[in-house]
Design a protein around this motif. Structure first.
Motif, PDB file in Angstrom:
ATOM      1  N   PRO A 163       0.844  -1.200   0.000  1.00 52.16           N
ATOM      2  CA  PRO A 163       0.000   0.000   0.000  1.00 52.16           C
ATOM      3  C   PRO A 163       0.879   1.250   0.000  1.00 52.16           C
ATOM      4  O   PRO A 163       2.012   1.209   0.481  1.00 52.16           O
ATOM      5  CB  PRO A 163      -0.776  -0.111   1.304  1.00 52.16           C
ATOM      6  CG  PRO A 163      -0.026  -1.074   2.146  1.00 52.16           C
ATOM      7  CD  PRO A 163       0.749  -1.968   1.240  1.00 52.16           C
ATOM      8  N   ALA A 164       0.366   2.336  -0.573  1.00 53.68           N
ATOM      9  CA  ALA A 164       1.146   3.566  -0.679  1.00 53.68           C
ATOM     10  C   ALA A 164       1.650   4.021   0.694  1.00 53.68           C
ATOM     11  O   ALA A 164       2.730   4.584   0.810  1.00 53.68           O
ATOM     12  CB  ALA A 164       0.307   4.661  -1.331  1.00 53.68           C
ATOM     13  N   SER A 165       0.870   3.725   1.747  1.00 53.66           N
ATOM     14  CA  SER A 165       1.253   4.171   3.087  1.00 53.66           C
ATOM     15  C   SER A 165       2.567   3.518   3.537  1.00 53.66           C
ATOM     16  O   SER A 165       3.362   4.128   4.245  1.00 53.66           O
ATOM     17  CB  SER A 165       0.134   3.849   4.072  1.00 53.66           C
ATOM     18  OG  SER A 165      -0.151   2.468   4.030  1.00 53.66           O
ATOM     19  N   ASP A 166       2.801   2.285   3.103  1.00 51.46           N
ATOM     20  CA  ASP A 166       4.062   1.606   3.440  1.00 51.46           C
ATOM     21  C   ASP A 166       5.250   2.389   2.908  1.00 51.46           C
ATOM     22  O   ASP A 166       6.244   2.596   3.603  1.00 51.46           O
ATOM     23  CB  ASP A 166       4.102   0.199   2.821  1.00 51.46           C
ATOM     24  CG  ASP A 166       3.441  -0.833   3.719  1.00 51.46           C
ATOM     25  OD1 ASP A 166       2.658  -0.408   4.593  1.00 51.46           O
ATOM     26  OD2 ASP A 166       3.707  -2.025   3.533  1.00 51.46           O
ATOM     27  N   LEU A 167       5.144   2.799   1.643  1.00 54.95           N
ATOM     28  CA  LEU A 167       6.247   3.513   1.029  1.00 54.95           C
ATOM     29  C   LEU A 167       6.419   4.878   1.687  1.00 54.95           C
ATOM     30  O   LEU A 167       7.530   5.339   1.899  1.00 54.95           O
ATOM     31  CB  LEU A 167       6.005   3.667  -0.476  1.00 54.95           C
ATOM     32  CG  LEU A 167       5.931   2.354  -1.247  1.00 54.95           C
ATOM     33  CD1 LEU A 167       5.623   2.596  -2.709  1.00 54.95           C
ATOM     34  CD2 LEU A 167       7.236   1.581  -1.121  1.00 54.95           C
ATOM     35  N   ALA A 168       5.307   5.504   2.050  1.00 59.24           N
ATOM     36  CA  ALA A 168       5.369   6.815   2.670  1.00 59.24           C
ATOM     37  C   ALA A 168       6.025   6.721   4.047  1.00 59.24           C
ATOM     38  O   ALA A 168       6.742   7.621   4.469  1.00 59.24           O
ATOM     39  CB  ALA A 168       3.974   7.416   2.787  1.00 59.24           C
ATOM     40  N   SER A 169       5.794   5.605   4.754  1.00 57.43           N
ATOM     41  CA  SER A 169       6.346   5.497   6.100  1.00 57.43           C
ATOM     42  C   SER A 169       7.729   4.827   6.087  1.00 57.43           C
ATOM     43  O   SER A 169       8.252   4.471   7.129  1.00 57.43           O
ATOM     44  CB  SER A 169       5.379   4.709   6.978  1.00 57.43           C
ATOM     45  OG  SER A 169       5.312   3.381   6.511  1.00 57.43           O
ATOM     46  N   GLY A 170       8.286   4.659   4.915  1.00 60.85           N
ATOM     47  CA  GLY A 170       9.660   4.169   4.840  1.00 60.85           C
ATOM     48  C   GLY A 170       9.800   2.658   4.844  1.00 60.85           C
ATOM     49  O   GLY A 170      10.889   2.132   4.962  1.00 60.85           O
ATOM     50  N   LEU A 224       8.259  -6.696   4.293  1.00 60.68           N
ATOM     51  CA  LEU A 224       7.057  -7.198   3.646  1.00 60.68           C
ATOM     52  C   LEU A 224       5.976  -6.133   3.703  1.00 60.68           C
ATOM     53  O   LEU A 224       6.001  -5.263   4.576  1.00 60.68           O
ATOM     54  CB  LEU A 224       6.593  -8.465   4.367  1.00 60.68           C
ATOM     55  CG  LEU A 224       7.515  -9.670   4.162  1.00 60.68           C
ATOM     56  CD1 LEU A 224       7.102 -10.824   5.052  1.00 60.68           C
ATOM     57  CD2 LEU A 224       7.537 -10.098   2.700  1.00 60.68           C
ATOM     58  N   PRO A 225       5.020  -6.181   2.775  1.00 63.57           N
ATOM     59  CA  PRO A 225       3.912  -5.220   2.800  1.00 63.57           C
ATOM     60  C   PRO A 225       3.118  -5.379   4.105  1.00 63.57           C
ATOM     61  O   PRO A 225       2.985  -6.494   4.614  1.00 63.57           O
ATOM     62  CB  PRO A 225       3.050  -5.632   1.605  1.00 63.57           C
ATOM     63  CG  PRO A 225       3.875  -6.553   0.787  1.00 63.57           C
ATOM     64  CD  PRO A 225       4.907  -7.148   1.678  1.00 63.57           C
ATOM     65  N   SER A 226       2.589  -4.278   4.639  1.00 65.15           N
ATOM     66  CA  SER A 226       1.795  -4.383   5.862  1.00 65.15           C
ATOM     67  C   SER A 226       0.492  -5.119   5.555  1.00 65.15           C
ATOM     68  O   SER A 226      -0.054  -5.803   6.406  1.00 65.15           O
ATOM     69  CB  SER A 226       1.519  -3.001   6.437  1.00 65.15           C
ATOM     70  OG  SER A 226       0.837  -2.219   5.475  1.00 65.15           O
ATOM     71  N   HIS A 227      -0.043  -4.937   4.394  1.00 72.73           N
ATOM     72  CA  HIS A 227      -1.068  -5.853   3.897  1.00 72.73           C
ATOM     73  C   HIS A 227      -0.945  -5.923   2.379  1.00 72.73           C
ATOM     74  O   HIS A 227      -0.367  -5.027   1.756  1.00 72.73           O
ATOM     75  CB  HIS A 227      -2.475  -5.427   4.347  1.00 72.73           C
ATOM     76  CG  HIS A 227      -2.931  -4.150   3.721  1.00 72.73           C
ATOM     77  ND1 HIS A 227      -2.718  -2.913   4.307  1.00 72.73           N
ATOM     78  CD2 HIS A 227      -3.571  -3.906   2.559  1.00 72.73           C
ATOM     79  CE1 HIS A 227      -3.216  -1.974   3.531  1.00 72.73           C
ATOM     80  NE2 HIS A 227      -3.739  -2.541   2.451  1.00 72.73           N
ATOM     81  N   LEU A 228      -1.473  -6.983   1.791  1.00 71.24           N
ATOM     82  CA  LEU A 228      -1.328  -7.147   0.346  1.00 71.24           C
ATOM     83  C   LEU A 228      -2.277  -6.197  -0.387  1.00 71.24           C
ATOM     84  O   LEU A 228      -3.497  -6.348  -0.311  1.00 71.24           O
ATOM     85  CB  LEU A 228      -1.625  -8.589  -0.070  1.00 71.24           C
ATOM     86  CG  LEU A 228      -0.575  -9.610   0.372  1.00 71.24           C
ATOM     87  CD1 LEU A 228      -0.938 -10.987  -0.138  1.00 71.24           C
ATOM     88  CD2 LEU A 228       0.814  -9.213  -0.106  1.00 71.24           C
ATOM     89  N   ALA A 229      -1.703  -5.215  -1.048  1.00 71.75           N
ATOM     90  CA  ALA A 229      -2.525  -4.182  -1.677  1.00 71.75           C
ATOM     91  C   ALA A 229      -2.748  -4.508  -3.142  1.00 71.75           C
ATOM     92  O   ALA A 229      -2.106  -3.942  -4.025  1.00 71.75           O
ATOM     93  CB  ALA A 229      -1.859  -2.822  -1.507  1.00 71.75           C
ATOM     94  N   PHE A 230      -3.657  -5.447  -3.401  1.00 76.24           N
ATOM     95  CA  PHE A 230      -3.986  -5.745  -4.798  1.00 76.24           C
ATOM     96  C   PHE A 230      -4.641  -4.525  -5.442  1.00 76.24           C
ATOM     97  O   PHE A 230      -4.762  -4.451  -6.648  1.00 76.24           O
ATOM     98  CB  PHE A 230      -4.883  -6.970  -4.898  1.00 76.24           C
ATOM     99  CG  PHE A 230      -4.157  -8.239  -4.573  1.00 76.24           C
ATOM    100  CD1 PHE A 230      -3.255  -8.773  -5.488  1.00 76.24           C
ATOM    101  CD2 PHE A 230      -4.341  -8.874  -3.359  1.00 76.24           C
ATOM    102  CE1 PHE A 230      -2.551  -9.928  -5.187  1.00 76.24           C
ATOM    103  CE2 PHE A 230      -3.636 -10.031  -3.059  1.00 76.24           C
ATOM    104  CZ  PHE A 230      -2.749 -10.560  -3.962  1.00 76.24           C
ATOM    105  N   SER A 231      -5.046  -3.584  -4.576  1.00 76.59           N
ATOM    106  CA  SER A 231      -5.672  -2.368  -5.091  1.00 76.59           C
ATOM    107  C   SER A 231      -4.748  -1.616  -6.035  1.00 76.59           C
ATOM    108  O   SER A 231      -5.206  -0.881  -6.906  1.00 76.59           O
ATOM    109  CB  SER A 231      -6.064  -1.471  -3.920  1.00 76.59           C
ATOM    110  OG  SER A 231      -4.916  -1.183  -3.161  1.00 76.59           O
ATOM    111  N   ASN A 232      -3.416  -1.792  -5.880  1.00 80.40           N
ATOM    112  CA  ASN A 232      -2.496  -1.138  -6.829  1.00 80.40           C
ATOM    113  C   ASN A 232      -2.808  -1.565  -8.253  1.00 80.40           C
ATOM    114  O   ASN A 232      -2.798  -0.751  -9.167  1.00 80.40           O
ATOM    115  CB  ASN A 232      -1.047  -1.511  -6.510  1.00 80.40           C
ATOM    116  CG  ASN A 232      -0.577  -0.891  -5.214  1.00 80.40           C
ATOM    117  OD1 ASN A 232      -1.111   0.121  -4.784  1.00 80.40           O
ATOM    118  ND2 ASN A 232       0.409  -1.519  -4.596  1.00 80.40           N
TER     119      ASN A 232
END
Lengths: 281, 305
Positions: free
Chosen positions: A42-49, A54-62
């Motif tokens: 999720p975009a929030s993962d990248l924003a928080s560094g 691993l992804p905090s949750h699987l964002a198939f939404s991308n």
């Protein structure tokens, strides 16, 4: 067999080898794995560094985002519209030229053959200005047809080489026997040679599919708008649009890479047979 | 004379001469396509390189002026230098591919899957490879950047550094190219004569000696193709430069193929003639290699017959 089969080595060597394989593969595919993981963050993962973990949750939404908010579906459709007619056209032309050059002895055979081979090696840039100009004059600039025509012509070079060598290796007695029976040349092609060329046709279809799907240079030279551009050129445009949104860039890249990857895994044997033509005497 | 008899006569004429005529009839469509789109444009580009032309209006003949400008053009020399670096470093794909092929040439369980996955980078488009490596090198969060930062204390933004950028792009290019060479060598290794290998083993040949004197000579056809495709690939490098840096920073990662495109379809006005002259130089460089390859292939062809 070279190197010495690992089964003949010590137990330690065998275990070491079995361990080394997955580690080597992991290192080899590291950049790819990184992108695959990023595409599910999720975009929030990248924003928080959280770039590495691993992804905090699987964002198939991308992936949904990529399809809904960009013309990538159209790009992919365009790629199919370029790739499939090219594969068909090239196979038709090159089975004819391959038959002519592989079966008959006539003046100019070898010269024509090596013209096809040599043309296949030239840098694209020496063709760019005239081909672009010609496509504009034909009214085919920025159409998939314009791209298809060029690709058919260019790929015919490589495919002629392949088909001709393949036909050369067929038993000549078969053709002689048919001639003695009074079978016409056209029928020899259609009923005797063409069925035997199936492996060559299979190998070339996967190879050409991959080459054309992955073509980027001609896509940027001959098409300009989202309604006609194949996915390679489309990705370049999207990359400019999605600056620093790596989860979207990654998802887009993976979507664009999928069709040839599937093709490869489904038809691996043919793919490799085509690619390694001539690697063995 | 009735129509039917004319038809019959022309059919029998065809039947009599079909063995001589069929090859020409079969060649014509493919040949026309290839001549129109590949062979003739090569000559046209030579001719166009003598003009000043924006791609739309009148062409003005300026003789050798494009070439004179080219030989004073700093960017041309940068591109040429980068092309040479590409050519030299790209050839590393050949030994590297051989090394991986030897590593994978075993018959353990699951090895086929490993081979396919090692080959994987070649199947992906260069555009995707470029994006993958752009992410890999990305300052502050790319894997490579962080790795270097861990090891040395300061990260390097490879693609923003004029001295490193070309090497960074070449590394990306090597990834699929090594995979290609690997698959060529795997096929070659498969066909190595086991009796020769056993005989050499009895003579106590091992390791490097075995590789050099027994295996490599048998791999010559694979090596030839690997070198051909790698040289052509190095000189054709366009996709990665365009995707990863667009020639930058400050034009330092340009190669001839990219610079040609940039000039011909420049955003400050198309310079088709100047572009054509760059293409001619690239073509001439490539011709040196192509004629060598063709010469070798013709020799093989002669021996085969």
């Amino acid at each position: 067999m070279f190197p010495r089969p690992i089964e003949q080595r010590s137990r330690a060597a065998r275990v070491g080898y079995q361990l080394a394989l997955p580690v080597a593969l992991l290192l080899w595919l590291l950049p790819l794995l990184g992108v695959a993981v990023t595409s599910l963050k999720p975009a929030s993962d990248l924003a928080s560094g959280n770039y590495f973990g691993l992804p905090s949750h699987l964002a198939f939404s991308n992936y949904a985002d990529v399809f809904n908010n960009s013309p990538i579906g159209q790009y992919i459709w365009n790629s199919f519209k370029v790739t499939i007619p090219t594969v068909i056209g090239t196979l038709v032309l090159s089975s004819l030229t391959g038959f002519a050059l592989g079966i008959y002895r006539f003046r100019g055979n070898i010269v024509i053959f090596f013209m096809f081979v040599a043309g296949n090696f030239v840098p694209f840039q020496i063709l760019m200005v005239p081909v672009r100009d010609m496509t504009v004059n034909m009214g085919l600039y920025n159409t998939t047809t314009g791209l298809v025509l060029f690709h058919i012509a260019f790929q015919t070079g490589f495919c002629t080489l392949f088909m001709r060598n393949f036909i050369r290796a067929l038993p000549r007695a078969l053709i002689e026997a048919a001639r003695v029976e009074g079978v016409s040349e056209v029928r020899i092609f259609w009923y005797i040679v063409l069925p035997l060329m199936r492996p060559a046709i299979a190998a070339l279809s996967v190879l050409i599919f991959t080459f054309i799907w992955n073509d980027y240079f001609w896509a940027t030279v001959l098409t300009t708008s989202a309604s006609t551009q194949p996915v390679t050129a489309g990705l370049y445009a999207l990359n400019g649009l999605w600056i620093a949104q790596w989860q979207l860039v990654s998802a887009g890249a993976i979507v664009a890479a999928m069709p040839p990857v599937l093709m490869f895994f489904l038809m691996q044997r043919h793919f490799i047979a085509g690619l390694t033509l001539g690697a063995v005497k | 004379m009735s129509l039917a008899s004319t038809e019959r006569r022309s059919r029998s004429w065809w039947r009599e001469h079909q063995q001589r005529l069929t090859p020409y009839v079969f060649l014509i469509p493919g040949l026309i396509f290839f001549l129109v789109y590949v062979i003739i444009p090569i000559f046209e580009s030579f001719w166009l390189s003598g003009f000043k032309w924006d791609g739309l209006g009148e062409k003005t003949w300026i003789g050798m002026a494009n070439y004179r400008e080219l030989f004073d053009d700093e960017a041309f020399y940068t591109s040429l230098k980068n092309n040479i670096i590409w050519l030299v470093l790209y050839l590393l794909a050949v030994p590297a591919g051989l090394f991986i092929a030897i590593f994978l040439n075993q018959r353990v369980r699951g090895i086929r899957v490993y081979k396919s996955f090692f080959f994987f980078p070649f199947v992906i488009s260069q555009v995707v490879v470029g994006l993958i490596f752009a992410w890999f090198y990305a300052p502050n969060f790319g894997l490579f950047y962080l790795l270097v930062e861990k090891l040395t204390g300061t990260g390097i933004a490879v693609l923003a550094d004029p001295d490193l950028v070309t090497y960074g792009i070449i590394a990306a290019g090597l990834w699929p190219q090594i995979a290609y060479c690997m698959i060529l060598y795997l096929t070659g290794l498969n066909a190595v004569d086991p009796e020769q290998v056993e005989a050499a083993r009895l003579d106590a040949a091992k390791g490097w000696k075995m590789l050099w004197y027994v295996i490599l000579p048998q791999l010559r056809p694979a090596t030839f193709i690997a070198v051909v495709v790698t040289v052509i690939g190095a000189l054709r490098s366009f996709d990665l430069v365009s995707i990863m840096t667009d020639g930058g920073p400050f034009g330092s990662s340009r190669v001839l193929s990219f610079y040609m495109y940039e000039q011909a379809l420049s955003e400050y006005g198309y310079r088709m003639g100047y572009g054509a002259s760059i293409a001619v130089i690239l073509f001439l460089i490539m011709m040196v290699f192509i004629s060598g390859f063709i010469w070798k292939m013709v020799e093989d062809e002669r021996q085969g017959n």
